[in-house]
Write an enzyme that holds these catalytic residues in place. Sequence first.
Site, PDB file in Angstrom:
ATOM      1  N   CYS A 142       0.819  -1.206   0.000  1.00  0.00           N
ATOM      2  CA  CYS A 142       0.000   0.000   0.000  1.00  0.00           C
ATOM      3  C   CYS A 142       0.857   1.262   0.000  1.00  0.00           C
ATOM      4  O   CYS A 142       1.566   1.522  -0.955  1.00  0.00           O
ATOM      5  CB  CYS A 142      -0.994  -0.037   1.161  1.00  0.00           C
ATOM      6  SG  CYS A 142      -2.393   1.103   0.933  1.00  0.00           S
ATOM      7  N   LYS A 163     -11.905   7.888  -1.249  1.00  0.00           N
ATOM      8  CA  LYS A 163     -11.126   6.735  -0.830  1.00  0.00           C
ATOM      9  C   LYS A 163     -11.437   5.511  -1.685  1.00  0.00           C
ATOM     10  O   LYS A 163     -12.610   5.209  -1.941  1.00  0.00           O
ATOM     11  CB  LYS A 163     -11.417   6.436   0.646  1.00  0.00           C
ATOM     12  CG  LYS A 163     -10.558   5.342   1.263  1.00  0.00           C
ATOM     13  CD  LYS A 163     -10.885   5.202   2.748  1.00  0.00           C
ATOM     14  CE  LYS A 163      -9.984   4.187   3.429  1.00  0.00           C
ATOM     15  NZ  LYS A 163     -10.297   4.072   4.882  1.00  0.00           N
ATOM     16  N   HIS A 235      -4.340  -4.798  -0.053  1.00  0.00           N
ATOM     17  CA  HIS A 235      -4.086  -5.458   1.230  1.00  0.00           C
ATOM     18  C   HIS A 235      -4.569  -6.902   1.180  1.00  0.00           C
ATOM     19  O   HIS A 235      -5.578  -7.256   1.798  1.00  0.00           O
ATOM     20  CB  HIS A 235      -4.793  -4.713   2.361  1.00  0.00           C
ATOM     21  CG  HIS A 235      -4.168  -3.410   2.716  1.00  0.00           C
ATOM     22  ND1 HIS A 235      -3.050  -3.305   3.503  1.00  0.00           N
ATOM     23  CD2 HIS A 235      -4.517  -2.140   2.365  1.00  0.00           C
ATOM     24  CE1 HIS A 235      -2.728  -2.029   3.653  1.00  0.00           C
ATOM     25  NE2 HIS A 235      -3.602  -1.300   2.966  1.00  0.00           N
ATOM     26  N   GLU A 237      -3.444  -9.206   2.711  1.00  0.00           N
ATOM     27  CA  GLU A 237      -3.274  -9.791   4.040  1.00  0.00           C
ATOM     28  C   GLU A 237      -4.446  -9.510   4.972  1.00  0.00           C
ATOM     29  O   GLU A 237      -4.518 -10.076   6.072  1.00  0.00           O
ATOM     30  CB  GLU A 237      -1.978  -9.278   4.684  1.00  0.00           C
ATOM     31  CG  GLU A 237      -2.036  -7.879   5.271  1.00  0.00           C
ATOM     32  CD  GLU A 237      -1.962  -6.755   4.252  1.00  0.00           C
ATOM     33  OE1 GLU A 237      -1.988  -5.582   4.673  1.00  0.00           O
ATOM     34  OE2 GLU A 237      -1.875  -7.039   3.035  1.00  0.00           O
TER      35      GLU A 237
END
EC number: 2.3.1.31
Length: 306
Positions: A142, A163, A235, A237
């Site tokens: 990121c 966003k 992301h 993860e």
Amino acid sequence: MPIIIPENLPAADILAQENIFVMNEYRALHQDIRPLKIAILNLMPIKTVTETQLLRMLSNFPIQIEIDLLTTETYQSKHTPAEHLKTFYKTFSDIKHLKYDGMIITGAPVEKMRFGDVAYWKELKEIMDYTVENVTSTFHICWAAQAALYHHYGIHNYLLPEKMFGVFKHRINNPRCELMRGLDDEVFIPHSRHTEVHRGEIEKVPELEILLESDEAGVALVISRDGRQVFAMGHSEYDAYTLKEEYERDLRKGEKINIPRHYFIDDDPSKEVIVNWRSHGSLIFTNWLNYYVYQLTPYDLYADSK
């Protein structure tokens, strides 16, 4: 094979409850195997959560992995207990004389700031320079991916009108790349960021290749052609409820935040979330460990310096 983590790290209990094999340092010393040495520079505020997420991603690899957790010296985390940092974390000064098979540099909630205004920017630049000669392959996540693209290649990031928030579908540009091995034609990745990098700027750098991109989320995964640097804008993860927790946190703070896209059933935050990225994320991390770390790293990390 297990991942080797420090004694009493809180993530150990969580991973054990998920039936993930972890090993403490004492037991590992009694096995005649050279583990991979991986450093994790954790720039996230709540470090215990990120530790667990990343250790989970690394845990399916068949070779022992020994982890060093790193934090910055020039900025003190306000959301992680000092005792936890003192017990489990090192700083760059502690490890800069060492070499690593791999390093992960996490994202950070500083996207709206100019790189040079980030409190630890000078320290991070020193660490990123260190990885070029002392780490076989580095995986940036990121904001760290955007920071590294800027530092190493002069590629800028740009503020988005709103966003980028949700779980997005991506296409594979080069299915023959080893990092993409075994992935489905459609790859799902969570995103939670206020900035982006532009495809056109990346394409001007011959050393870089765009592996994953999305019609909605844009460029998602970039690799240097020598495999020494990986840049992930999303992301993979993330846990099942990470986006939900971020959404509810921002609502409580009174911030303007849209419902994360393609995440809740029927895009309804009162319903359950749809987890469709976990296997993709695990495979990306496993491919990175196998093809760009384990297959390329020397058995003796210090052979060149002898």
